[in-house]
Design a protein around this motif. Sequence first.
Motif, mmCIF file in Angstrom:
data_model
loop_
_atom_site.group_PDB
_atom_site.id
_atom_site.type_symbol
_atom_site.label_atom_id
_atom_site.label_comp_id
_atom_site.label_asym_id
_atom_site.label_seq_id
_atom_site.Cartn_x
_atom_site.Cartn_y
_atom_site.Cartn_z
ATOM 1 N N UNK A 196 0.843 -1.196 0.000
ATOM 2 C CA UNK A 196 0.000 0.000 0.000
ATOM 3 C C UNK A 196 0.878 1.247 0.000
ATOM 4 N N UNK A 197 0.282 2.403 -0.141
ATOM 5 C CA UNK A 197 1.037 3.652 -0.159
ATOM 6 C C UNK A 197 1.735 3.869 1.178
ATOM 7 N N UNK A 198 3.079 3.917 1.163
ATOM 8 C CA UNK A 198 3.857 4.106 2.385
ATOM 9 C C UNK A 198 4.861 5.230 2.165
ATOM 10 N N UNK A 199 5.373 5.779 3.258
ATOM 11 C CA UNK A 199 6.388 6.823 3.196
ATOM 12 C C UNK A 199 7.774 6.201 3.118
ATOM 13 N N UNK A 200 8.576 6.682 2.181
ATOM 14 C CA UNK A 200 9.979 6.286 2.065
ATOM 15 C C UNK A 200 10.792 7.558 2.266
ATOM 16 N N UNK A 201 11.156 7.864 3.501
ATOM 17 C CA UNK A 201 11.763 9.152 3.802
ATOM 18 C C UNK A 201 10.670 10.199 4.002
ATOM 19 N N UNK A 202 11.078 11.460 4.153
ATOM 20 C CA UNK A 202 10.136 12.526 4.467
ATOM 21 C C UNK A 202 9.394 13.062 3.249
ATOM 22 N N UNK A 203 9.976 12.893 2.065
ATOM 23 C CA UNK A 203 9.391 13.547 0.895
ATOM 24 C C UNK A 203 8.958 12.568 -0.184
ATOM 25 N N UNK A 204 8.908 11.267 0.131
ATOM 26 C CA UNK A 204 8.617 10.261 -0.883
ATOM 27 C C UNK A 204 7.518 9.325 -0.400
ATOM 28 N N UNK A 205 6.562 9.030 -1.282
ATOM 29 C CA UNK A 205 5.537 8.035 -1.025
ATOM 30 C C UNK A 205 5.549 7.022 -2.171
ATOM 31 N N UNK A 206 5.265 5.746 -1.854
ATOM 32 C CA UNK A 206 5.344 4.729 -2.887
ATOM 33 C C UNK A 206 4.351 3.606 -2.627
ATOM 34 N N UNK A 207 3.902 2.964 -3.712
ATOM 35 C CA UNK A 207 3.107 1.746 -3.616
ATOM 36 C C UNK A 207 3.457 0.848 -4.805
ATOM 37 N N UNK A 208 3.216 -0.472 -4.681
ATOM 38 C CA UNK A 208 3.629 -1.386 -5.746
ATOM 39 C C UNK A 208 2.674 -2.559 -5.880
ATOM 40 N N UNK A 209 2.769 -3.232 -7.043
ATOM 41 C CA UNK A 209 2.058 -4.462 -7.315
ATOM 42 C C UNK A 209 2.931 -5.308 -8.222
ATOM 43 N N UNK A 254 6.142 12.469 -10.129
ATOM 44 C CA UNK A 254 5.815 11.057 -10.010
ATOM 45 C C UNK A 254 6.786 10.231 -10.848
ATOM 46 N N UNK A 255 7.205 9.112 -10.286
ATOM 47 C CA UNK A 255 8.083 8.174 -10.964
ATOM 48 C C UNK A 255 7.374 6.833 -11.068
ATOM 49 N N UNK A 256 7.405 6.238 -12.240
ATOM 50 C CA UNK A 256 6.818 4.920 -12.455
ATOM 51 C C UNK A 256 7.937 3.961 -12.848
ATOM 52 N N UNK A 257 8.224 2.989 -11.972
ATOM 53 C CA UNK A 257 9.322 2.054 -12.201
ATOM 54 C C UNK A 257 8.769 0.667 -12.526
ATOM 55 N N UNK A 258 9.259 0.084 -13.614
ATOM 56 C CA UNK A 258 8.903 -1.267 -14.007
ATOM 57 C C UNK A 258 10.149 -2.139 -13.891
ATOM 58 N N UNK A 259 10.040 -3.254 -13.163
ATOM 59 C CA UNK A 259 11.200 -4.115 -12.938
ATOM 60 C C UNK A 259 10.860 -5.563 -13.275
ATOM 61 N N UNK A 260 11.757 -6.216 -13.996
ATOM 62 C CA UNK A 260 11.573 -7.612 -14.391
ATOM 63 C C UNK A 260 12.826 -8.402 -14.060
ATOM 64 N N UNK A 261 12.643 -9.606 -13.541
ATOM 65 C CA UNK A 261 13.782 -10.458 -13.230
ATOM 66 C C UNK A 261 13.495 -11.891 -13.675
ATOM 67 N N UNK A 316 12.473 -19.094 -12.321
ATOM 68 C CA UNK A 316 11.578 -18.119 -11.692
ATOM 69 C C UNK A 316 11.611 -16.813 -12.465
ATOM 70 N N UNK A 317 10.454 -16.171 -12.588
ATOM 71 C CA UNK A 317 10.377 -14.864 -13.249
ATOM 72 C C UNK A 317 9.386 -13.994 -12.490
ATOM 73 N N UNK A 318 9.659 -12.700 -12.428
ATOM 74 C CA UNK A 318 8.763 -11.793 -11.718
ATOM 75 C C UNK A 318 8.744 -10.416 -12.355
ATOM 76 N N UNK A 319 7.582 -9.773 -12.270
ATOM 77 C CA UNK A 319 7.403 -8.407 -12.783
ATOM 78 C C UNK A 319 6.759 -7.566 -11.687
ATOM 79 N N UNK A 320 7.323 -6.394 -11.423
ATOM 80 C CA UNK A 320 6.794 -5.512 -10.386
ATOM 81 C C UNK A 320 6.687 -4.093 -10.922
ATOM 82 N N UNK A 321 5.586 -3.437 -10.587
ATOM 83 C CA UNK A 321 5.364 -2.033 -10.959
ATOM 84 C C UNK A 321 5.304 -1.207 -9.683
#
Length: 317
Positions: free
Chosen positions: A163-176, A220-227, A202-207
């Motif tokens: 869910x949306x969480x704080x990463x430091x004082x000026x950053x918020x993030x959530x993922x699926x 806003x930053x949108x990061x897509x990661x695949x492994x 094994x393979x995984x995709x996270x946004x």
Amino acid sequence: MKKNLFSIIIIFITLTSYAQTSPEPISQEDVKQGEKFISAYFNPMSRSFGSSLNNGWYNTAKPHSLGGFDLTVTFNTVIIPNKAQTFNIQEAGGSTFVSNSNEAATVFGSSDKTDMSYVSGSGIVSNFEMPGGIIKTKYVSLPMIQAGIGLVKNTALDFRFMPLVNVGDAVKANLFGLGVKHDILQWIPGIGDAIPMSLSLQAGYTSLNTELNIEDQDISLSTKATTINLVASKKIVMVTGYAGLGYNASSTNLKADANFDIGGIQFNESLDFSLESKNNLRANIGLRFNITLVTIHADYTFAEYPTATLGLGVSFR
């Protein structure tokens, strides 16, 4: 509409002097240089998030049997290397963005600002201040909830969420994210059954969606990661040792709305471009402890941005 260079740069800097008349046309070469300059500031965040997102997918190579499941809370903590705290101004800015300093802070760097100048093609100079870092930490940790379920043919499907969480004082993030793990020894008749270990692909995709505030501007930053990984494990009583070798890929897109007025000059264009993509190899090693249905696991990933993972969950095979 082509981006005006200053409508890009003003997203994260404060101009200290600029002509009060309309600016001269900006060349596309300067626009590209401006995007490269911005990327140098944000790239360490993109890479650290990409490393975190591509970890924590597994703690054993053995998939669940049909109907088996697990629910795990995982913390992927990226160790920020010292070199990620600054970037080389000449490499990033060329002859367009110059300074008396050799280096400037990245998003993870010192909070000190850097005096900079923009030099147009006709030689007009505009001075500005490059902001310092906004995330003062050597570690970036992303917590996430992950669930897996066993399917047919020794295959497991994994889901992850934060869910949306704080990463430091000026950053918020959530993922699926969505991942899959498949036993490959079953396809090697005779030999597969004789090997005293588990081996899976094994393979995984996270946004990941990130919101941050720099100089009172929302970005806003949108990061897509695949492994993709080859994972091996061996269980002895209550302890499972596991190791993986694989490939990481990640990319980040940066967006911001613009509505600025500087000395009577209005900038109304929005910002939307991709940061530098990063692909690399990874290797990790870890241990999992089973206490009835409870699992505790920890591993370490060797990569450009090393990552330590710790997880606690329940598992029923």
